[in-house]
Design an enzyme around this catalytic site. Structure first.
Site, PDB file in Angstrom:
ATOM      1  N   GLU A 120       1.185  -1.061   0.383  1.00 48.66           N
ATOM      2  CA  GLU A 120      -0.082   0.590   0.726  1.00 48.66           C
ATOM      3  C   GLU A 120       0.782   1.472  -0.217  1.00 48.66           C
ATOM      4  O   GLU A 120       1.174   1.242   0.667  1.00 48.66           O
ATOM      5  CB  GLU A 120      -0.616  -0.203   1.423  1.00 48.66           C
ATOM      6  CG  GLU A 120      -1.330   1.611   1.457  1.00 48.66           C
ATOM      7  CD  GLU A 120      -2.233   1.407   0.236  1.00 48.66           C
ATOM      8  OE1 GLU A 120      -2.730   0.717   0.070  1.00 48.66           O
ATOM      9  OE2 GLU A 120      -2.536   2.555  -0.903  1.00 48.66           O
ATOM     10  N   GLY A 167      -7.497   0.552   2.718  1.00 49.70           N
ATOM     11  CA  GLY A 167      -8.349   0.704   2.991  1.00 49.70           C
ATOM     12  C   GLY A 167      -9.114   1.574   1.939  1.00 49.70           C
ATOM     13  O   GLY A 167      -9.840   1.740   1.194  1.00 49.70           O
ATOM     14  N   GLY A 168      -7.979   1.927   1.276  1.00 52.86           N
ATOM     15  CA  GLY A 168      -8.144   2.943  -0.117  1.00 52.86           C
ATOM     16  C   GLY A 168      -9.343   3.890  -0.455  1.00 52.86           C
ATOM     17  O   GLY A 168      -9.245   4.541   0.423  1.00 52.86           O
ATOM     18  N   THR A 169     -10.075   3.968  -1.861  1.00 50.31           N
ATOM     19  CA  THR A 169     -10.889   4.895  -2.278  1.00 50.31           C
ATOM     20  C   THR A 169     -11.983   4.961  -1.074  1.00 50.31           C
ATOM     21  O   THR A 169     -12.124   5.692  -0.339  1.00 50.31           O
ATOM     22  CB  THR A 169     -11.420   4.750  -2.837  1.00 50.31           C
ATOM     23  OG1 THR A 169     -10.123   5.214  -4.119  1.00 50.31           O
ATOM     24  CG2 THR A 169     -12.353   6.423  -3.592  1.00 50.31           C
ATOM     25  N   CYS A 170     -12.752   4.013  -1.044  1.00 46.03           N
ATOM     26  CA  CYS A 170     -14.086   3.904  -0.081  1.00 46.03           C
ATOM     27  C   CYS A 170     -13.880   4.251   1.172  1.00 46.03           C
ATOM     28  O   CYS A 170     -14.338   4.877   1.912  1.00 46.03           O
ATOM     29  CB  CYS A 170     -14.546   2.123  -0.336  1.00 46.03           C
ATOM     30  SG  CYS A 170     -15.929   1.767   0.611  1.00 46.03           S
ATOM     31  N   HIS A 194     -46.451  -4.912   6.783  1.00 47.84           N
ATOM     32  CA  HIS A 194     -45.942  -3.334   6.986  1.00 47.84           C
ATOM     33  C   HIS A 194     -46.587  -2.938   8.477  1.00 47.84           C
ATOM     34  O   HIS A 194     -45.842  -3.434   9.199  1.00 47.84           O
ATOM     35  CB  HIS A 194     -48.088  -3.338   6.853  1.00 47.84           C
ATOM     36  CG  HIS A 194     -48.897  -1.849   7.364  1.00 47.84           C
ATOM     37  ND1 HIS A 194     -48.812  -1.235   5.936  1.00 47.84           N
ATOM     38  CD2 HIS A 194     -49.558  -2.082   8.219  1.00 47.84           C
ATOM     39  CE1 HIS A 194     -49.963  -1.204   6.415  1.00 47.84           C
ATOM     40  NE2 HIS A 194     -50.289  -0.310   7.622  1.00 47.84           N
TER      41      HIS A 194
HETATM   42  C1  FAD Z   1     -16.533  10.252  -3.256  1.00 48.52           C
HETATM   43  C2  FAD Z   1     -16.895   8.677  -3.650  1.00 48.52           C
HETATM   44  C3  FAD Z   1     -17.793   8.389  -3.264  1.00 48.52           C
HETATM   45  C4  FAD Z   1     -18.534   6.607  -3.209  1.00 48.52           C
HETATM   46  N1  FAD Z   1     -19.794   5.995  -2.598  1.00 48.52           N
HETATM   47  C5  FAD Z   1     -19.757   4.762  -3.466  1.00 48.52           C
HETATM   48  C6  FAD Z   1     -20.448   4.408  -2.533  1.00 48.52           C
HETATM   49  O1  FAD Z   1     -21.553   4.557  -2.041  1.00 48.52           O
HETATM   50  N2  FAD Z   1     -20.983   2.667  -3.390  1.00 48.52           N
HETATM   51  C7  FAD Z   1     -19.801   2.416  -3.859  1.00 48.52           C
HETATM   52  O2  FAD Z   1     -19.846   1.071  -3.368  1.00 48.52           O
HETATM   53  N3  FAD Z   1     -18.450   3.080  -4.093  1.00 48.52           N
HETATM   54  C8  FAD Z   1     -18.721   4.314  -3.955  1.00 48.52           C
HETATM   55  N4  FAD Z   1     -17.476   5.110  -3.977  1.00 48.52           N
HETATM   56  C9  FAD Z   1     -16.778   3.914  -5.151  1.00 48.52           C
HETATM   57  C10 FAD Z   1     -15.642   3.457  -4.183  1.00 48.52           C
HETATM   58  O3  FAD Z   1     -14.521   4.134  -3.200  1.00 48.52           O
HETATM   59  C11 FAD Z   1     -14.688   2.716  -5.493  1.00 48.52           C
HETATM   60  O4  FAD Z   1     -15.325   1.720  -6.703  1.00 48.52           O
HETATM   61  C12 FAD Z   1     -13.561   1.607  -4.715  1.00 48.52           C
HETATM   62  O5  FAD Z   1     -13.737   2.168  -3.368  1.00 48.52           O
HETATM   63  C13 FAD Z   1     -13.305   0.839  -5.347  1.00 48.52           C
HETATM   64  O6  FAD Z   1     -11.988  -0.288  -4.636  1.00 48.52           O
HETATM   65  P1  FAD Z   1     -10.268  -0.877  -5.530  1.00 48.52           P
HETATM   66  O7  FAD Z   1     -10.262  -2.041  -4.780  1.00 48.52           O
HETATM   67  O8  FAD Z   1     -10.976  -0.472  -7.152  1.00 48.52           O
HETATM   68  O9  FAD Z   1      -9.472   0.424  -5.211  1.00 48.52           O
HETATM   69  P2  FAD Z   1      -9.249   1.663  -4.362  1.00 48.52           P
HETATM   70  O10 FAD Z   1     -10.062   1.942  -3.116  1.00 48.52           O
HETATM   71  O11 FAD Z   1      -9.398   2.847  -4.676  1.00 48.52           O
HETATM   72  O12 FAD Z   1      -7.491   1.327  -3.815  1.00 48.52           O
HETATM   73  C14 FAD Z   1      -6.553   1.244  -4.792  1.00 48.52           C
HETATM   74  C15 FAD Z   1      -5.076   1.221  -3.440  1.00 48.52           C
HETATM   75  O13 FAD Z   1      -4.255   1.283  -4.136  1.00 48.52           O
HETATM   76  C16 FAD Z   1      -3.143   2.372  -3.625  1.00 48.52           C
HETATM   77  N5  FAD Z   1      -2.051   2.034  -4.306  1.00 48.52           N
HETATM   78  C17 FAD Z   1      -2.302   2.526  -6.062  1.00 48.52           C
HETATM   79  N6  FAD Z   1      -1.151   2.190  -7.163  1.00 48.52           N
HETATM   80  C18 FAD Z   1       0.108   2.142  -5.910  1.00 48.52           C
HETATM   81  C19 FAD Z   1       0.948   1.667  -6.206  1.00 48.52           C
HETATM   82  N7  FAD Z   1       1.563   1.865  -7.348  1.00 48.52           N
HETATM   83  N8  FAD Z   1       1.304   0.288  -5.039  1.00 48.52           N
HETATM   84  C20 FAD Z   1       0.757   0.809  -3.923  1.00 48.52           C
HETATM   85  N9  FAD Z   1      -0.462   0.918  -3.796  1.00 48.52           N
HETATM   86  C21 FAD Z   1      -0.978   1.315  -4.557  1.00 48.52           C
HETATM   87  C22 FAD Z   1      -3.888   3.302  -3.455  1.00 48.52           C
HETATM   88  O14 FAD Z   1      -2.976   3.473  -2.501  1.00 48.52           O
HETATM   89  C23 FAD Z   1      -4.553   2.784  -2.558  1.00 48.52           C
HETATM   90  O15 FAD Z   1      -4.818   2.308  -1.220  1.00 48.52           O
HETATM   91  C24 FAD Z   1     -17.063   6.386  -4.526  1.00 48.52           C
HETATM   92  C25 FAD Z   1     -16.396   6.788  -4.515  1.00 48.52           C
HETATM   93  C26 FAD Z   1     -15.999   8.179  -4.135  1.00 48.52           C
HETATM   94  C27 FAD Z   1     -15.143   8.874  -5.708  1.00 48.52           C
END
Ligand code: FAD
Length: 467
Positions: A34, A39-42, A440
């Site tokens: 990482e 935990g990334g985006t979500c 209901h």
């Molecule tokens: C504002 C917003 C609201 C959202 N709301 C919802 C929702 O309500 N419901 C829903 O289902 N989805 C929602 N989403 C979408 C959801 O967050 C993403 O679809 C989901 O997090 C996908 O995750 P992922 O597993 O693809 O990767 P991500 O969660 O993006 O994680 C990728 C990880 O890889 C790491 N990484 C990247 N490149 C490298 C590298 N070269 N080396 C090491 N680490 C690296 C990053 O730092 C990151 O931690 C929302 C998105 C946003 C932006």
């Protein structure tokens, strides 16, 4: 020095950690990498923080409506520092919980840093080299910043940086009228900002049916959110303390002046800095990694999961990718991406829950179909809660009687949609729900009623708007 593992996972988004758990339990030695926040985006800038802030906005909204329910209050004021603190705490707990779990996971080594391919089997991480026969890419995506005239002259937020706002923007201009833009737009309006949503297309969330899109526009406009459609040429300039946004709209003033700008104009995959070319992994024109129905890339031994493969843009699609890969690799269970049914929600209030095809998509297939629709004003539970905006709609195949798609725009819509989704997965006829006894008073109890009132789907336009 090169360290050898059975499997390497890049990224700790929604697929990587689950997969690490499955692979290590099967006896493999796993490395997970990482570069930023666990935990990334979500967890950090997506679902969890936005839905936490949506909850604060809902509380503010319901407090402002308290008198409608016979409850006396003396005005509403929102403390943005506390809204942010609550969001940080909930998101932070999720991040640290995951980080701790991964670091304690037996047979799993956690690396913190940016991974890059050196070859199909070797990753560079600073001065370290890691190698494995199986590499899983779960690198997610980030906010896209398209070229727009004058953008370099102004400060603007994207969907990540707006999470750090601990003050109330006076007038927030949201560029982009799709899922992310609408959630933030309504949220900040409810916090007290003036909000203008600017969309290039002629409709908000244009991939939805016209009646859904129009009803959502009405919901937002009822809260005095300004919506500008057909903004074909968007540009910015600084006017003292204010930011002027130029919009070539068919109607209305050619400029919108606000104090802050949020760019919510899409996302792009984190694949440009991964050294994919050294591994020979193919990407499409937009940078998404090309995968087959079991999420294998063109290079044997390399898989891509989550947002970076373009097969979905949701937490549940990423998690489902991990389940598919684990089932194929470890369980001799040939699960496939094409097995899944499109499902998602839009978390404005009231929310939109969606499953399967839109009415327009069904119409394009040319098949004979039936449609049912019921406004929330005719749903007892919604009336009792004083939340009667929206409608529910379902489309079924006239011959097979299977459900083809549904949209529930209304209170509880994000939950109610699941009974429909499960019957779709069961490939059962809609009559299964129609004959079920529901509780209901709920929104769900009117789904069978709606199914008892199906009409032939017209071949020309969305079913008559009844919201
Ligand atoms: C504002 C917003 C609201 C959202 N709301 C919802 C929702 O309500 N419901 C829903 O289902 N989805 C929602 N989403 C979408 C959801 O967050 C993403 O679809 C989901 O997090 C996908 O995750 P992922 O597993 O693809 O990767 P991500 O969660 O993006 O994680 C990728 C990880 O890889 C790491 N990484 C990247 N490149 C490298 C590298 N070269 N080396 C090491 N680490 C690296 C990053 O730092 C990151 O931690 C929302 C998105 C946003 C932006």
């Amino acid at each position: 020095m090169t360290t050898t593992y059975d499997a390497i996972i890049i990224g700790t988004g929604q697929a990587g950690p689950f997969l690490a758990g499955r692979l290590t339990t099967s006896g493999m030695r796993v490395a997970i990498i990482e570069r930023k926040l666990f935990g990334g985006t979500c967890v950090n800038t997506g679902c969890i923080p936005t839905k936490t802030m949506v909850a604060s906005a809902y509380a503010a909204h319901m407090t402002s409506r308290a008198n409608d329910f016979g409850v006396n209050t003396s005005g509403v004021s929102v403390d943005m520092k506390r809204v942010k603190a609550r969001k940080d705490e909930i998101s932070g707990q999720s991040r640290t919980g995951l980080e701790g779990w991964l670091k304690r996971l037996e047979n799993c080594t956690v690396y913190e840093g940016h991974a890059r391919f050196e070859s199909p089997r070797v990753l560079a991480l600073g001065s370290e080299r890691l190698t494995a026969e199986r590499i899983f890419i779960n690198v997610g995506g980030r906010a896209a910043t398209p070229e727009m005239q004058g953008l370099e002259q102004i400060e603007y937020f994207n969907n990540s940086s707006i999470m750090n706002v601990n003050f109330l923007p006076e007038h927030l201009i949201v560029v982009g009228g799709s899922y992310i833009g609408l959630e933030f737009g309504q949220m900040f309006r409810r916090f007290g900002s003036e909000v203008t949503i600017i969309e290039m297309a002629d409709a908000l969330i244009q991939r939805e049916d016209q009646d859904v899109s129009l009803a959502i526009k009405e919901i937002l406009e009822r809260e005095n959110i300004h919506v500008r459609l057909n903004a074909k040429c968007i540009g910015f300039s600084k006017r003292g303390e204010k930011i002027s946004t130029h919009v070539e709209c068919t109607t209305g003033a050619p400029e919108v002046s606000g104090t802050h700008v949020l760019l919510a104009v899409g996302r792009r995959p984190n694949t440009d800095d991964l050294g994919l070319e050294r591994a020979g992994v193919s990407v499409d024109k937009r940078g998404y990694i090309e995968v087959d129905d079991q999420l294998r890339t063109n290079v044997p031994g390399i898989w891509a999961l989550g947002d970076c493969n373009g097969k979905g843009a949701f937490t549940h699609t990423s998690f489902n990718d991990a389940e598919i890969v684990a089932a194929n690799l470890l369980d001799d269970d040939p699960r496939r991406v094409s097995d899944r049914i499109s499902a998602y929600a839009l978390y404005i209030d009231p929310p939109l829950g969606r499953a399967g095809m839109t009415e327009a998509e069904v119409r394009k297939t040319g098949r004979s179909a039936l449609v049912g629709k019921r406004p929330m004003t005719r749903v007892g539970r919604a009336v009792e809660k004083g939340e009667t905006q929206g409608f529910m709609k379902i489309v079924v195949d006239a011959k097979t009687r299977e459900i083809l798609g549904a949209a529930i725009l209304g209170t509880g819509g994000d939950e109610v949609i699941h009974s429909i989704l499960d019957v779709m997965y069961a490939k059962a006829p809609y009559t299964v729900i129609q004959r079920a006894m529901h509780i209901h008073p709920t929104v769900s109890e009117l789904v069978p009623t709606m199914l008892g009132e199906l009409q032939p789907l017209s071949t020309t336009a969305d079913s008559k708007t009844t919201h």
